[in-house]
Design an enzyme around this catalytic site. Structure first.
Site, PDB file in Angstrom:
ATOM      1  N   LYS A 200       3.147 -25.293 -11.985  1.00  0.00           N
ATOM      2  CA  LYS A 200       2.155 -25.972 -11.146  1.00  0.00           C
ATOM      3  C   LYS A 200       1.738 -27.300 -11.778  1.00  0.00           C
ATOM      4  O   LYS A 200       1.677 -28.319 -11.116  1.00  0.00           O
ATOM      5  CB  LYS A 200       0.949 -25.053 -10.951  1.00  0.00           C
ATOM      6  CG  LYS A 200       0.159 -25.395  -9.713  1.00  0.00           C
ATOM      7  CD  LYS A 200      -0.944 -24.385  -9.447  1.00  0.00           C
ATOM      8  CE  LYS A 200      -1.929 -24.996  -8.474  1.00  0.00           C
ATOM      9  NZ  LYS A 200      -3.127 -24.179  -8.298  1.00  0.00           N
ATOM     10  N   GLU A 206       6.162 -23.543 -22.509  1.00  0.00           N
ATOM     11  CA  GLU A 206       7.394 -22.755 -22.486  1.00  0.00           C
ATOM     12  C   GLU A 206       8.370 -23.301 -21.454  1.00  0.00           C
ATOM     13  O   GLU A 206       9.568 -23.449 -21.709  1.00  0.00           O
ATOM     14  CB  GLU A 206       7.095 -21.282 -22.141  1.00  0.00           C
ATOM     15  CG  GLU A 206       6.296 -20.519 -23.190  1.00  0.00           C
ATOM     16  CD  GLU A 206       4.786 -20.674 -23.016  1.00  0.00           C
ATOM     17  OE1 GLU A 206       4.353 -21.595 -22.274  1.00  0.00           O
ATOM     18  OE2 GLU A 206       4.046 -19.881 -23.628  1.00  0.00           O
ATOM     19  N   GLY A 253      -1.213 -20.039  -9.111  1.00  0.00           N
ATOM     20  CA  GLY A 253       0.104 -19.757  -9.683  1.00  0.00           C
ATOM     21  C   GLY A 253       0.542 -18.316  -9.490  1.00  0.00           C
ATOM     22  O   GLY A 253       1.665 -18.047  -9.075  1.00  0.00           O
ATOM     23  N   ARG A 254      -0.345 -17.362  -9.760  1.00  0.00           N
ATOM     24  CA  ARG A 254       0.084 -15.965  -9.757  1.00  0.00           C
ATOM     25  C   ARG A 254       0.266 -15.402  -8.353  1.00  0.00           C
ATOM     26  O   ARG A 254       0.770 -14.297  -8.200  1.00  0.00           O
ATOM     27  CB  ARG A 254      -0.875 -15.104 -10.570  1.00  0.00           C
ATOM     28  CG  ARG A 254      -2.304 -15.046 -10.093  1.00  0.00           C
ATOM     29  CD  ARG A 254      -3.142 -14.256 -11.109  1.00  0.00           C
ATOM     30  NE  ARG A 254      -4.564 -14.411 -10.974  1.00  0.00           N
ATOM     31  CZ  ARG A 254      -5.288 -15.426 -11.453  1.00  0.00           C
ATOM     32  NH1 ARG A 254      -4.686 -16.420 -12.087  1.00  0.00           N
ATOM     33  NH2 ARG A 254      -6.579 -15.468 -11.304  1.00  0.00           N
ATOM     34  N   GLU A 339      -4.975 -10.524 -14.829  1.00  0.00           N
ATOM     35  CA  GLU A 339      -5.340 -11.941 -14.954  1.00  0.00           C
ATOM     36  C   GLU A 339      -6.461 -12.299 -13.985  1.00  0.00           C
ATOM     37  O   GLU A 339      -7.290 -13.154 -14.262  1.00  0.00           O
ATOM     38  CB  GLU A 339      -4.115 -12.829 -14.713  1.00  0.00           C
ATOM     39  CG  GLU A 339      -4.363 -14.298 -15.025  1.00  0.00           C
ATOM     40  CD  GLU A 339      -3.093 -15.144 -15.046  1.00  0.00           C
ATOM     41  OE1 GLU A 339      -2.307 -14.980 -15.998  1.00  0.00           O
ATOM     42  OE2 GLU A 339      -2.869 -15.943 -14.123  1.00  0.00           O
ATOM     43  N   HIS A 370       9.685  11.120 -17.471  1.00  0.00           N
ATOM     44  CA  HIS A 370      10.237  11.486 -18.778  1.00  0.00           C
ATOM     45  C   HIS A 370       9.633  10.633 -19.882  1.00  0.00           C
ATOM     46  O   HIS A 370      10.160  10.575 -20.984  1.00  0.00           O
ATOM     47  CB  HIS A 370      11.761  11.315 -18.765  1.00  0.00           C
ATOM     48  CG  HIS A 370      12.445  12.256 -17.826  1.00  0.00           C
ATOM     49  ND1 HIS A 370      13.004  13.438 -18.239  1.00  0.00           N
ATOM     50  CD2 HIS A 370      12.613  12.221 -16.473  1.00  0.00           C
ATOM     51  CE1 HIS A 370      13.516  14.082 -17.198  1.00  0.00           C
ATOM     52  NE2 HIS A 370      13.290  13.355 -16.114  1.00  0.00           N
ATOM     53  N   LYS A 474      -3.162 -21.877 -24.139  1.00  0.00           N
ATOM     54  CA  LYS A 474      -2.164 -22.937 -24.011  1.00  0.00           C
ATOM     55  C   LYS A 474      -2.395 -24.064 -25.029  1.00  0.00           C
ATOM     56  O   LYS A 474      -1.467 -24.761 -25.400  1.00  0.00           O
ATOM     57  CB  LYS A 474      -2.190 -23.524 -22.593  1.00  0.00           C
ATOM     58  CG  LYS A 474      -1.638 -22.576 -21.522  1.00  0.00           C
ATOM     59  CD  LYS A 474      -1.609 -23.254 -20.152  1.00  0.00           C
ATOM     60  CE  LYS A 474      -1.105 -22.290 -19.069  1.00  0.00           C
ATOM     61  NZ  LYS A 474      -1.089 -22.881 -17.722  1.00  0.00           N
TER      62      LYS A 474
END
Lengths: 509, 509
Positions: A200, A206, A253-254, A339, A370, A474
């Site tokens: 965005k 990253e 963003g999410r 978040e 399991h 960040k």
């Protein structure tokens, strides 16, 4: 009234009193007494069934929970969101992912721009571009570079729609670790690869670092696409203007998967399928806006969450899709839920005196049977569970397992001679059945959880749409990076940070 | 003494008193007051550093925790495990995964068989077989069919050692969903594929079902290998006797990676690397057996877990490796920890009055910083975190991020003008640094967590090595499967199970 503290509300106090009556009840007795429990406590809408009968709740519980929802002004706030009001108050932004699926008024404008016009244009661009890539067959591999919401949403949908993917193979790279992108680049051919950079802000460490590496590898910018609000920065990076898909401030963003951040999905599965995915979400938007609160799936799931979180003090919630292709759904929900609602400051800036968003985790059934289901059945904590099923005859063994687990969590199991075999039961779960695992129902399902999170944020009086705990991270690592790279002195840190830095440097040097 | 109830022990009560003094303290003040905190609270062993200084604990806390560990007879029980006594009491079995890495007495016999002889033989068989497959190059793809401990361990190790894998590609199939095995079979070539069926009992529904499907696809049994205790059943299935790798009762499924269940690892990365992985675990075994309790990594991690679980009432624990190749480690830990210690019945069969194994979740840094770290920083629950780092200069950006996050969780951050930016801090974490991400250090790391779980099981007085909550699930679904397949009448169920079955059948028919 609406600024009142949650725990001071009479409706909250009524639930506290009611809790004392309900907490000693065992669900198996409730089922024995009320043969119509399933009839009363399930809802169907557009190909999704929600069974919420296996909860530690009575008719009265739901009445009281809905009274609390009402007095928290869920309906008003819902209206505000769909009307484009800046409900993300700390950033002064509207929250309009719902506009991307056509769920807002055609005349709505934000920041002087008609929202529907923007959406039409961006979807047209996504369609044209994805049609072109799919048609010319030259591109066999797409690399989506994006982290957090800019990656996990599209990754989840691509996995979920694996059986619809007849286009290029999509790879997702988020981590800055060389081990993420490097082995992939070794396998790819330059002329057959398209990179989609999703950020965005176009400043995410990253993503930019991986994008730079990809650019170096590619040696040309032709096959780069950017999805961003920061068009200038994308141009500076070298993306051709026609390859830039603009975002807007009002797309968090999410929850951005419904627009250009879903480009990878449109290319892999085709735009028609992407449109059906949006249509499913729109169906859920309509349900959320129009169904009465006590028949409203997102509201029901949200208020049950409040019931367990704020009265029973249960602190985790687990999500288990019994469908291999839904394997990333728990990771996606973990991201958007924790978040959004992992916050201890109210909308008005006060420190809260009650619990908010729980720990979310999960995995694919039957694998999780399991793994951690041992703890769900016999652990000392009670963790409410969502079972997600797909109604396909091929899934009978999966679905039978899910039903058997849900039943045992509810009823328990007792052995007089072998106490280690005892299962206490009275452990709640919801069961969600999709008619089919297709784009439409997937859209419905994901929008269901989005709206659930919205409702809980309103009840808890927090802003679900900022993420200051991420923003801070960040900027924090820069000093330490420079010190580890010996570009500057190791500065003034606590002895732990300092000791760890010295340890890392002692070997790195 | 050793049968005393945990919460009645004087050492437990002393910790309850002590908790009242420690809980109001902020870690940033502890660090300000004690410049040597890191020096005091970190341990190194065989290429692993553990920093446990960022915890809500004082010198006194550790003294009291170690007194509790001592009085719970950790050292005796540890001795019993390594001596092959049947500490898995509900199944009357020894717990000897440590024997697979050479950590038991050469003369130890269990069920009339010399344990070391068995281990030598099985490792020799693994070496011969993996050498052969790697040498003849015909096999390009291995499919490991196994669920729970029979899959996730080897899967985790194969991912972690991706950079060492110079043999065939290994695929892991666990889920019974057609979407798991079918798309894979479409890509494989019969003559180049080897199937490894891992099932201790050779009766696990999912594994047998997938194995049958593979057999039908293969049309011949030549390229099938079985890892199982039930040799007869594997022969009946059609695996050639020389291709059967026997297990023993004393190898628990979820900790079986150190033997023949690690065959896929040995084939992919070579037996030498598999042996180094075992050597790393042996190094940790030796540390665990010989280091004093207060310098003993598994004991320190375990007792901090007890401190947070039983005194602070924290209910979750998160694990975040800052290394892309360690991406499955959190899933692996979730399985072995929650299946081992998610129990509410004591070793003697009494219902416990205190909390045991927490919810375990996590993911890869920095991805998780863009996901649930929001909640770790600003959520209303406190969730202790393990940061796992690899000391490689190429990892500087990753490591700097991890250190910055750990520091902020400890110190917090405060903004006078913008309350939504406040981070309360005082949130504990451990930092584990591996000298290298290689087989040896991976073995150390995984054994560290195994022993942590063992210690907690002893303190909580539970049998960490059974899994009755899983066993029950294995038999429960049969009736429902048959009813959904219309092979029998829908029987007598609660209205929810019944309603869901009718809904599923209404479409399936």
């Amino acid at each position: 009234m609406s600024n009142e503290i949650l725990t001071d509300r009479p409706e909250f106090r009524a639930l506290q009193e009611h809790y004392k009556n309900v907490s000693p009840l065992h669900m198996r007795d409730l089922f024995a007494k009320e043969p119509a429990r399933f009839d009363r406590f399930h809802v169907k809408n557009g190909g999704i069934l929600l069974d919420f009968s296996k909860h530690r709740a009575t008719e009265k519980t739901f009445e009281l929970l809905m009274s609390l929802a009402k007095v928290c002004n869920i309906e008003d706030w819902r209206g505000k969101m769909f009307a484009g009001q800046p409900i993300n108050n700390t950033e002064n932004r509207a929250v309009l992912h719902v506009a991307l699926r056509g769920s807002v008024d055609k005349n709505l404008s934000v920041d002087g721009e008609n929202v529907s016009k923007f959406v039409d244009d961006i979807l047209k661009k996504v369609k044209l571009f994805s049609d072109k890539i799919r048609a010319d067959k030259k591109i066999t591999d797409i690399v989506n570079i994006g982290i957090g919401g800019s990656g996990i949403g599209a990754y989840t949908v691509c996995k979920a729609l694996a059986s619809y993917n007849d286009g290029p193979t999509v790879h997702f790279v988020s981590n800055i670790d060389n081990a993420a992108l490097d082995p992939l680049l070794k396998k790819l051919k330059l002329e057959n690869t398209l990179f989609i950079i999703v950020s965005k802000t176009f400043t995410t460490l990253e993503t930019l670092s991986n994008a730079e590496k990809a650019k170096t590898w590619a040696g040309s910018n032709t096959n780069f696409v950017a999805v961003t609000e920061n068009v200038e920065q994308a141009k500076n990076f070298g993306v051709r203007p026609e390859n830039i898909f603009p975002m807007r401030k009002w797309i968090g963003g999410r929850i951005s998967i419904w627009g250009a951040a879903g480009l990878a999905v449109a290319i892999a599965a085709g735009f028609d399928n992407f449109q059906k995915f949006l249509n499913g979400a729109k169906e859920m938007d309509t349900h959320f806006r129009t169904a009465p609160l006590d028949k409203n799936m997102p509201v029901i799931l949200a208020m049950l969450g409040v019931w367990y979180r704020n009265f029973f003090d249960f602190r985790a919630h687990t999500l288990n899709p019994y469908a291999n292709d839904l394997q990333l759904l728990p990771t996606w929900l973990q991201q958007i839920d924790m978040e959004s609602n992992g916050k201890n400051i109210s909308r008005g800036g006060d420190t809260l005196n009650y619990s908010t968003g729980p720990t979310i985790f999960g995995g694919t059934g039957t694998d999780t049977q399991h793994a951690f289901f041992q703890s769900l059945h016999q652990g000392t904590d009670i963790i409410p569970c969502d079972f997600i099923l797909v109604n396909d005859p091929a899934n009978i063994p999966l679905n039978a397992n899910a039903l058997a687990q849900a039943k045992t969590l509810m009823k328990g199991f007792s052995s007089k001679t072998e106490p280690h075999r005892n299962h206490p039961g009275n452990r709640p779960s919801s069961t969600i059945i999709l008619d089919k695992l297709d784009p439409f129902h997937l859209g419905q399902l994901m929008a269901l959880y989005e709206h659930k999170i919205f409702v809980q944020g309103i009840v808890w009086n927090i802003n679900s749409y900022d993420q200051w705990g991420v923003e801070l991270g960040k900027i924090l690592s820069k000093d330490i990076t420079q010190a580890l790279e010996s570009k500057r002195e190791v500065g003034d840190y606590d002895s732990s940070t300092l000791g760890l830095m010295h340890h890392l440097k002692s070997r790195a040097s």
